[in-house]
Motif scaffolding. Structure first.
Motif, PDB file in Angstrom:
ATOM      1  N   SER A  42      -3.458  -6.106 -12.811  1.00  0.00           N
ATOM      2  CA  SER A  42      -4.526  -5.301 -12.229  1.00  0.00           C
ATOM      3  C   SER A  42      -3.962  -3.943 -11.823  1.00  0.00           C
ATOM      4  O   SER A  42      -2.788  -3.654 -12.040  1.00  0.00           O
ATOM      5  N   ASN A  43      -4.796  -3.122 -11.197  1.00  0.00           N
ATOM      6  CA  ASN A  43      -4.353  -1.810 -10.725  1.00  0.00           C
ATOM      7  C   ASN A  43      -3.864  -1.844  -9.283  1.00  0.00           C
ATOM      8  O   ASN A  43      -3.802  -0.805  -8.628  1.00  0.00           O
ATOM      9  N   ASP A  44      -3.521  -3.032  -8.793  1.00  0.00           N
ATOM     10  CA  ASP A  44      -3.084  -3.194  -7.402  1.00  0.00           C
ATOM     11  C   ASP A  44      -1.746  -2.492  -7.188  1.00  0.00           C
ATOM     12  O   ASP A  44      -0.765  -2.770  -7.880  1.00  0.00           O
ATOM     13  N   ASN A  45      -1.721  -1.576  -6.219  1.00  0.00           N
ATOM     14  CA  ASN A  45      -0.492  -0.857  -5.894  1.00  0.00           C
ATOM     15  C   ASN A  45       0.194  -1.397  -4.644  1.00  0.00           C
ATOM     16  O   ASN A  45       1.270  -0.927  -4.285  1.00  0.00           O
ATOM     17  N   THR A  46      -0.420  -2.335  -3.948  1.00  0.00           N
ATOM     18  CA  THR A  46       0.158  -2.886  -2.729  1.00  0.00           C
ATOM     19  C   THR A  46       0.980  -4.119  -3.065  1.00  0.00           C
ATOM     20  O   THR A  46       0.815  -4.743  -4.110  1.00  0.00           O
ATOM     21  N   PHE A  47       1.875  -4.491  -2.141  1.00  0.00           N
ATOM     22  CA  PHE A  47       2.718  -5.665  -2.361  1.00  0.00           C
ATOM     23  C   PHE A  47       3.252  -6.158  -1.023  1.00  0.00           C
ATOM     24  O   PHE A  47       3.073  -5.504   0.015  1.00  0.00           O
ATOM     25  N   LEU A  48       3.901  -7.318  -1.049  1.00  0.00           N
ATOM     26  CA  LEU A  48       4.413  -7.952   0.163  1.00  0.00           C
ATOM     27  C   LEU A  48       5.911  -7.723   0.306  1.00  0.00           C
ATOM     28  O   LEU A  48       6.646  -7.729  -0.688  1.00  0.00           O
ATOM     29  N   GLY A  49       6.350  -7.542   1.534  1.00  0.00           N
ATOM     30  CA  GLY A  49       7.769  -7.396   1.838  1.00  0.00           C
ATOM     31  C   GLY A  49       8.188  -8.392   2.901  1.00  0.00           C
ATOM     32  O   GLY A  49       7.353  -8.962   3.624  1.00  0.00           O
ATOM     33  N   LEU A  50       9.491  -8.584   3.007  1.00  0.00           N
ATOM     34  CA  LEU A  50      10.037  -9.581   3.922  1.00  0.00           C
ATOM     35  C   LEU A  50      11.314  -9.051   4.551  1.00  0.00           C
ATOM     36  O   LEU A  50      12.238  -8.630   3.846  1.00  0.00           O
ATOM     37  N   SER A  51      11.356  -9.036   5.889  1.00  0.00           N
ATOM     38  CA  SER A  51      12.597  -8.776   6.604  1.00  0.00           C
ATOM     39  C   SER A  51      13.032 -10.085   7.265  1.00  0.00           C
ATOM     40  O   SER A  51      12.419 -11.127   7.057  1.00  0.00           O
ATOM     41  N   SER A  52      14.064 -10.055   8.073  1.00  0.00           N
ATOM     42  CA  SER A  52      14.606 -11.300   8.621  1.00  0.00           C
ATOM     43  C   SER A  52      13.614 -12.019   9.534  1.00  0.00           C
ATOM     44  O   SER A  52      13.706 -13.234   9.696  1.00  0.00           O
ATOM     45  N   GLN A  53      12.661 -11.311  10.118  1.00  0.00           N
ATOM     46  CA  GLN A  53      11.713 -11.977  11.011  1.00  0.00           C
ATOM     47  C   GLN A  53      10.264 -11.500  10.841  1.00  0.00           C
ATOM     48  O   GLN A  53       9.398 -11.869  11.630  1.00  0.00           O
ATOM     49  N   THR A  54      10.004 -10.721   9.812  1.00  0.00           N
ATOM     50  CA  THR A  54       8.664 -10.172   9.622  1.00  0.00           C
ATOM     51  C   THR A  54       8.241 -10.245   8.161  1.00  0.00           C
ATOM     52  O   THR A  54       9.016  -9.923   7.262  1.00  0.00           O
ATOM     53  N   MET A  55       6.986 -10.673   7.932  1.00  0.00           N
ATOM     54  CA  MET A  55       6.321 -10.536   6.647  1.00  0.00           C
ATOM     55  C   MET A  55       5.290  -9.428   6.770  1.00  0.00           C
ATOM     56  O   MET A  55       4.626  -9.332   7.797  1.00  0.00           O
ATOM     57  N   PHE A  56       5.123  -8.635   5.738  1.00  0.00           N
ATOM     58  CA  PHE A  56       4.207  -7.508   5.858  1.00  0.00           C
ATOM     59  C   PHE A  56       3.710  -7.095   4.480  1.00  0.00           C
ATOM     60  O   PHE A  56       4.306  -7.420   3.444  1.00  0.00           O
ATOM     61  N   ARG A  57       2.612  -6.357   4.486  1.00  0.00           N
ATOM     62  CA  ARG A  57       2.086  -5.783   3.256  1.00  0.00           C
ATOM     63  C   ARG A  57       2.330  -4.276   3.268  1.00  0.00           C
ATOM     64  O   ARG A  57       2.094  -3.607   4.272  1.00  0.00           O
ATOM     65  N   ILE A  58       2.804  -3.758   2.155  1.00  0.00           N
ATOM     66  CA  ILE A  58       3.052  -2.328   2.018  1.00  0.00           C
ATOM     67  C   ILE A  58       1.963  -1.712   1.154  1.00  0.00           C
ATOM     68  O   ILE A  58       1.700  -2.187   0.042  1.00  0.00           O
ATOM     69  N   ASP A  59       1.313  -0.684   1.680  1.00  0.00           N
ATOM     70  CA  ASP A  59       0.339   0.081   0.917  1.00  0.00           C
ATOM     71  C   ASP A  59       0.843   1.517   0.863  1.00  0.00           C
ATOM     72  O   ASP A  59       0.553   2.322   1.752  1.00  0.00           O
ATOM     73  N   PRO A  60       1.625   1.859  -0.148  1.00  0.00           N
ATOM     74  CA  PRO A  60       2.254   3.193  -0.183  1.00  0.00           C
ATOM     75  C   PRO A  60       1.259   4.338  -0.283  1.00  0.00           C
ATOM     76  O   PRO A  60       1.597   5.475   0.021  1.00  0.00           O
ATOM     77  N   ARG A  61       0.032   4.063  -0.675  1.00  0.00           N
ATOM     78  CA  ARG A  61      -0.962   5.131  -0.764  1.00  0.00           C
ATOM     79  C   ARG A  61      -1.371   5.619   0.617  1.00  0.00           C
ATOM     80  O   ARG A  61      -1.831   6.751   0.780  1.00  0.00           O
ATOM     81  N   VAL A  62      -1.186   4.752   1.630  1.00  0.00           N
ATOM     82  CA  VAL A  62      -1.649   5.078   2.977  1.00  0.00           C
ATOM     83  C   VAL A  62      -0.487   5.344   3.918  1.00  0.00           C
ATOM     84  O   VAL A  62      -0.438   6.367   4.611  1.00  0.00           O
ATOM     85  N   SER A  63       0.472   4.411   3.950  1.00  0.00           N
ATOM     86  CA  SER A  63       1.466   4.458   5.015  1.00  0.00           C
ATOM     87  C   SER A  63       2.822   4.983   4.585  1.00  0.00           C
ATOM     88  O   SER A  63       3.669   5.265   5.419  1.00  0.00           O
ATOM     89  N   LYS A  64       3.076   5.082   3.273  1.00  0.00           N
ATOM     90  CA  LYS A  64       4.365   5.551   2.781  1.00  0.00           C
ATOM     91  C   LYS A  64       5.530   4.767   3.390  1.00  0.00           C
ATOM     92  O   LYS A  64       6.566   5.339   3.747  1.00  0.00           O
TER      93      LYS A  64
END
Length: 483
Positions: free
Chosen positions: A236-258
């Protein structure tokens, strides 16, 4: 198996009765757990049953032998069909030549690349939308076309990857992920784990660098792993994705938050350092996360609590993937693989997945441990060293319409496939191998054919048919004749 300064040795212990065998199994499991976790044994009864089940699933008859029917079936298996020569094409970066392996091993003089001899191949990414495969080698990418009939064809190389705002700072693509219909690639350099980089593959360079920051804590996050929002979201054209640090899961949307992770439901943070390491998603976007100690948590949605916690066996999980339908987890550890069926089979939640509902107190999914036979491990280690480990294993799901039939991994110079249906039916020794003249770094299935594997070696990339893999005894006998 015992490995000392001399040749490896294998010890076999047999028991006169099932009761003694089970008592020994519990004892050795507890001791292994204490050794791996470096702490006193403290496991609940229900979790202990899970650990015992994971120790082994062998079919033991009344005499203590392996199921005879299984041995007979293995002997009756047909010899693999010879692989067409056209599918044995590979590319050798070290010699900077196109190589077509044939009986005479003649080499073509087609010089196509300027890759350096002292840098080795690192990571592999195969397109879902296109017929492209990408190999990282230092701060360069090799781009290849994959074809069922012609094999692998070199297309181009993307050289001198560097920071978008500092061309003097090289970026080595140690981890890669394709997005947006194979037009974009997200890469990470392990020397800068708090940064991710976006490559525009049509433009052929890094166009954005992101310092991943958590706005709640106002600090940079080291990224342990990242993945797409669902297993085939690259279609699809989805540009967002999931990331993982040692204690946090998060979604990255580079179009908005860089790269700035803002307070929202698209984040799950634990107060203590839970040591997250691996993340994977299903076709529906369910999330599986593994911690350093081997615990696996299953989430139906980012931002919520885990529905299921699978106990740790004590070994770090080096790779984690899920089947598209979410029923199976495949975890790679150093010396074995774990295949876990997370469908609930009892109670009011029967038919649901562990991502959707919690398992009852009395029920935990039984993990199937995939290992090579002791004599095969002993042979490989005696020939090729003692520090071998499995490469990250994957299913042969190449689109969202098929189910897995094979598992691919490697150890040392051997690529290995397991037959999926035999594994889930608890048949042992249902794997095949193929020998190469160098270590197999990583393998995955071709995007348009789930019976063809693309393999990365330190200086080569090659495609092979799974029909060319052989039963272990045949392959090891063949290997011995080469020395």
């Amino acid at each position: 198996n015992v490995y000392s300064n001399g040749p490896p040795t294998t010890w076999l212990i047999k028991f006169n009765d099932r009761e003694t065998y089970e008592e020994f199994q519990i004892t050795i499991m507890r001791l292994l757990w204490q050794t791996k976790n470096e702490m006193s044994y403290a496991v609940s009864k229900k979790d202990e049953e899970y650990l015992i089940d994971s120790l082994d699933l062998m079919d033991v008859d009344q005499n203590g032998g392996i199921n005879k029917e299984e041995e007979e079936n293995e002997e009756e298996e047909e010899e693999p069909e010879p692989e067409p020569e056209v599918n044995k094409r590979s590319y050798n970066f070290r010699k900077k030549k196109k190589i077509v392996f044939s009986d005479s091993e003649d080499e073509s003089e087609d010089d196509y690349s300027g890759f350096d001899d002292d840098i080795k191949n690192k990571a592999l990414a195969i397109g879902d939308k296109t017929d492209r495969a990408f190999i990282s080698r230092g701060n360069k990418l090799g781009v290849f076309k994959t074809d069922d009939d012609l094999g692998i064809e070199f297309i181009t190389s993307i050289n001198n990857l560097s920071l978008n705002n500092n061309s003097e700072k090289a970026v080595n693509a140690d981890k890669m992920m394709l997005l947006n219909n194979d037009r974009t690639m997200i890469v990470q350099d392990f020397n800068s784990k708090n940064q991710l980089h976006k490559i525009d593959l049509e433009y052929g360079k890094i166009v954005e660098d992101w310092n991943i920051q958590d706005s709640d804590r106002d600090n940079n996050l080291n990224i342990e792993s990242f993945t797409s929002n669902n297993k085939f979201s690259n279609l699809s054209n989805d540009n967002t994705f999931l990331g993982l640090s040692s204690q946090t899961m998060f979604r990255i949307d580079p179009r908005v938050s860089k790269g700035i992770i803002k307070p929202s439901n698209d984040k799950k943070t634990y107060k203590t350092k839970i040591n997250f390491k691996q993340i994977s998603t299903t076709g529906k976007g369910y999330i599986a996360v593994a911690s350093m100690n081997g615990e696996i948590r299953l989430y139906d949605e980012l931002g919520k609590n885990a529905k299921t916690l699978l106990p740790a066996l004590g070994d770090e999980i080096l790779g984690l993937t899920t089947s598209n339908n979410g029923r199976y987890l495949l975890a790679t550890c150093k010396t074995y693989l774990l295949l876990i069926d997370v469908m609930i089979n009892n109670g009011k939640n029967t038919g649901k997945l562990g991502f959707e509902r919690s398992f009852s107190i009395s029920e935990k999914p039984i993990p199937r441990k995939l290992q090579l036979k002791p004599e095969h491990i002993a042979f490989i280690k005696s020939k090729y060293g003692k520090s071998l480990q499995f490469s990250i294993a994957t299913f042969n799901e190449t689109n969202n319409e098929i189910e897995p039939t094979l598992i691919i991994t490697s150890i040392g110079p051997y690529a290995i496939t397991w037959e999926f249906n035999k594994v889930i039916n608890n048949q042992r020794n249902c794997y095949k191998l193929r020998f190469y003249n160098d270590n197999v770094i990583m393998g995955d299935f071709s995007n348009n054919n789930n019976s063809k594997v693309i393999l990365t070696l330190p200086d080569n990339i090659t495609m092979a048919s799974t029909k060319s893999f052989r039963n272990p005894n045949d392959e090891f006998n063949l290997t011995k004749t080469q020395f």
